[in-house]
Design an enzyme around this catalytic site. Structure first.
Site, PDB file in Angstrom:
ATOM      1  N   ASN A  78       4.576  -1.000   3.450  1.00 50.41           N
ATOM      2  CA  ASN A  78       3.659  -2.008   2.978  1.00 50.41           C
ATOM      3  C   ASN A  78       3.278  -2.499   4.224  1.00 50.41           C
ATOM      4  O   ASN A  78       4.204  -3.577   4.167  1.00 50.41           O
ATOM      5  CB  ASN A  78       3.648  -2.786   2.138  1.00 50.41           C
ATOM      6  N   LYS A 125       1.002  -4.029   5.200  1.00 45.69           N
ATOM      7  CA  LYS A 125      -0.665  -5.427   5.041  1.00 45.69           C
ATOM      8  C   LYS A 125      -1.300  -4.816   5.975  1.00 45.69           C
ATOM      9  O   LYS A 125      -2.246  -4.081   6.235  1.00 45.69           O
ATOM     10  CB  LYS A 125       0.641  -6.553   4.832  1.00 45.69           C
ATOM     11  N   HIS A 145      -0.540  -5.749  -5.727  1.00 47.01           N
ATOM     12  CA  HIS A 145       0.243  -6.697  -5.050  1.00 47.01           C
ATOM     13  C   HIS A 145       0.191  -8.237  -5.433  1.00 47.01           C
ATOM     14  O   HIS A 145      -0.781  -8.485  -5.761  1.00 47.01           O
ATOM     15  CB  HIS A 145       0.141  -6.366  -3.260  1.00 47.01           C
ATOM     16  N   GLU A 157       0.043 -10.400  -3.394  1.00 45.16           N
ATOM     17  CA  GLU A 157      -0.978 -10.661  -2.312  1.00 45.16           C
ATOM     18  C   GLU A 157      -2.368 -10.627  -3.474  1.00 45.16           C
ATOM     19  O   GLU A 157      -3.363 -11.694  -2.999  1.00 45.16           O
ATOM     20  CB  GLU A 157      -0.788 -10.395  -0.964  1.00 45.16           C
ATOM     21  N   GLU A 164       8.731  -7.625  -7.739  1.00 41.43           N
ATOM     22  CA  GLU A 164       8.426  -8.016  -6.707  1.00 41.43           C
ATOM     23  C   GLU A 164       8.056  -9.435  -6.945  1.00 41.43           C
ATOM     24  O   GLU A 164       7.521  -9.786  -7.002  1.00 41.43           O
ATOM     25  CB  GLU A 164       7.254  -7.908  -5.461  1.00 41.43           C
ATOM     26  N   GLY A 202       7.912 -12.357   1.737  1.00 41.52           N
ATOM     27  CA  GLY A 202       8.302 -12.761   3.249  1.00 41.52           C
ATOM     28  C   GLY A 202       8.960 -13.792   3.168  1.00 41.52           C
ATOM     29  O   GLY A 202       8.629 -15.277   4.039  1.00 41.52           O
ATOM     30  N   SER A 258      11.619  -9.492   0.304  1.00 39.19           N
ATOM     31  CA  SER A 258      12.706  -9.398   1.378  1.00 39.19           C
ATOM     32  C   SER A 258      13.592  -8.400   1.494  1.00 39.19           C
ATOM     33  O   SER A 258      14.944  -8.991   1.566  1.00 39.19           O
ATOM     34  CB  SER A 258      13.214 -11.171   1.911  1.00 39.19           C
TER      35      SER A 258
HETATM   36  P1  PGA Z   1       8.322  -8.087   2.296  1.00 41.15           P
HETATM   37  O1  PGA Z   1       7.389  -8.554   1.438  1.00 41.15           O
HETATM   38  O2  PGA Z   1       9.486  -6.931   2.280  1.00 41.15           O
HETATM   39  O3  PGA Z   1       7.919  -8.943   3.930  1.00 41.15           O
HETATM   40  O4  PGA Z   1       9.284  -9.393   1.523  1.00 41.15           O
HETATM   41  C1  PGA Z   1       7.441  -7.441   0.257  1.00 41.15           C
HETATM   42  C2  PGA Z   1       5.982  -6.855  -0.106  1.00 41.15           C
HETATM   43  O5  PGA Z   1       4.990  -7.408  -0.241  1.00 41.15           O
HETATM   44  O6  PGA Z   1       6.006  -5.698  -0.253  1.00 41.15           O
END
Ligand code: PGA
Length: 252
Positions: A9, A11, A95, A97, A167, A173, A213
């Site tokens: 992903n 982003k 997601h 976010e 997740e 993140g 992560s």
């Molecule tokens: P990350 O993000 O691997 O940077 O923690 C995962 C995601 O948002 O799908």
């Protein structure tokens, strides 16, 4: 047996040019690799060019979001049919976010899931609890609510071809990955609910990814769990070397 899936992903990272250069490189790096499916999710403007650069390659392309209506006066939105025609075969939906920064709810997630299925996109539906919810021991209730409402009206046959991504919001993140045991506990619970609500066959075919992560050095331990069928990778998917390592170590 479920083939592992590693999805990157991106982003709001990488321009069109950077995205195309990245996948041309990635395509060579993973050429001939078996035992794993690979998907990348670029930004909307890069979808078409990335899909073109990956033509004939097994690497799939995902949209990061979509709108549930086919077309209309929805300034700034993009429909499932549009991303399908642009070359995506997959779509990340709900997601965290999107949920926390852009007001998405289980109801909008559900509309998007149905729209994706209608447009023959494979939905990658994200679910997961916040830190506050985990500390209040509400994790499993939150997952139940997100699955039940988010997948309302989905058939067992549809579910079998879909992907869920667990997740935990506190792991996204932050560099704080769920332990393999925490991941397995959540995945096992999710699989149990899918069996209860969609039947054994659909549940055993639906892939459940872990996200939050994921890095080259923790993917193997996560994949050692029977109900972890791959990963949704954010930050570490932006680097070709690291992402290739994750893909390679994610094989089964
Ligand atoms: P990350 O993000 O691997 O940077 O923690 C995962 C995601 O948002 O799908």
């Amino acid at each position: 047996m479920r083939t592992p899936l590693i999805a990157g992903n991106w982003k709001m990272f990488k321009t069109v040019r950077e995205s195309v250069a990245f996948v041309i490189d990635l395509r060579d790096r993973v050429a001939g690799l078996t035992g794993v499916d690979i998907v990348v999710a670029p930004t909307f403007p890069a979808l078409h060019a990335v899909a073109g650069a990956l033509e004939g390659s097994p690497i799939g392309v995902a949209a990061q979001n979509l709108h549930w209506e086919r077309e209309g006066a929805f300034t700034g939105e993009v429909s499932a049919a549009m991303v399908r025609e642009a070359g995506a075969a997959w779509a990340i939906i709900g997601h965290s976010e999107r949920r926390t920064l852009f007001g998405e709810t289980d109801d909008t997630v559900n509309r998007k899931v149905r729209a994706a299925l209608t447009a023959t996109l494979v939905p990658i539906v994200c679910i997961g609890e916040t830190l506050q919810e985990r500390e209040a021991e509400r994790t499993l209730d939150v997952l139940d609510r997100q699955i039940k409402a988010g997948l309302d009206g989905v058939t067992g046959t549809e579910l079998a071809g879909m992907v869920l991504a667990y997740e935990p919001v506190w792991a996204i993140g932050t560099g704080r990955t769920a332990t393999p045991a925490q991941a397995q506990q959540a995945h096992e619970h999710i699989r149990g609910r899918l069996t209860q609500w969609f039947g054994q066959d659909a549940s055993s075919r639906c892939r459940i990814l872990y996200g939050g992560s994921v890095k080259p050095d923790n993917i193997a331990a996560l994949m050692a769990n029977p109900d972890v069928d791959g990963a949704l990778v954010g930050g570490a998917s932006l680097d070709a070397d690291g992402f290739t390592k994750i893909v390679t170590r994610g094989r089964r």
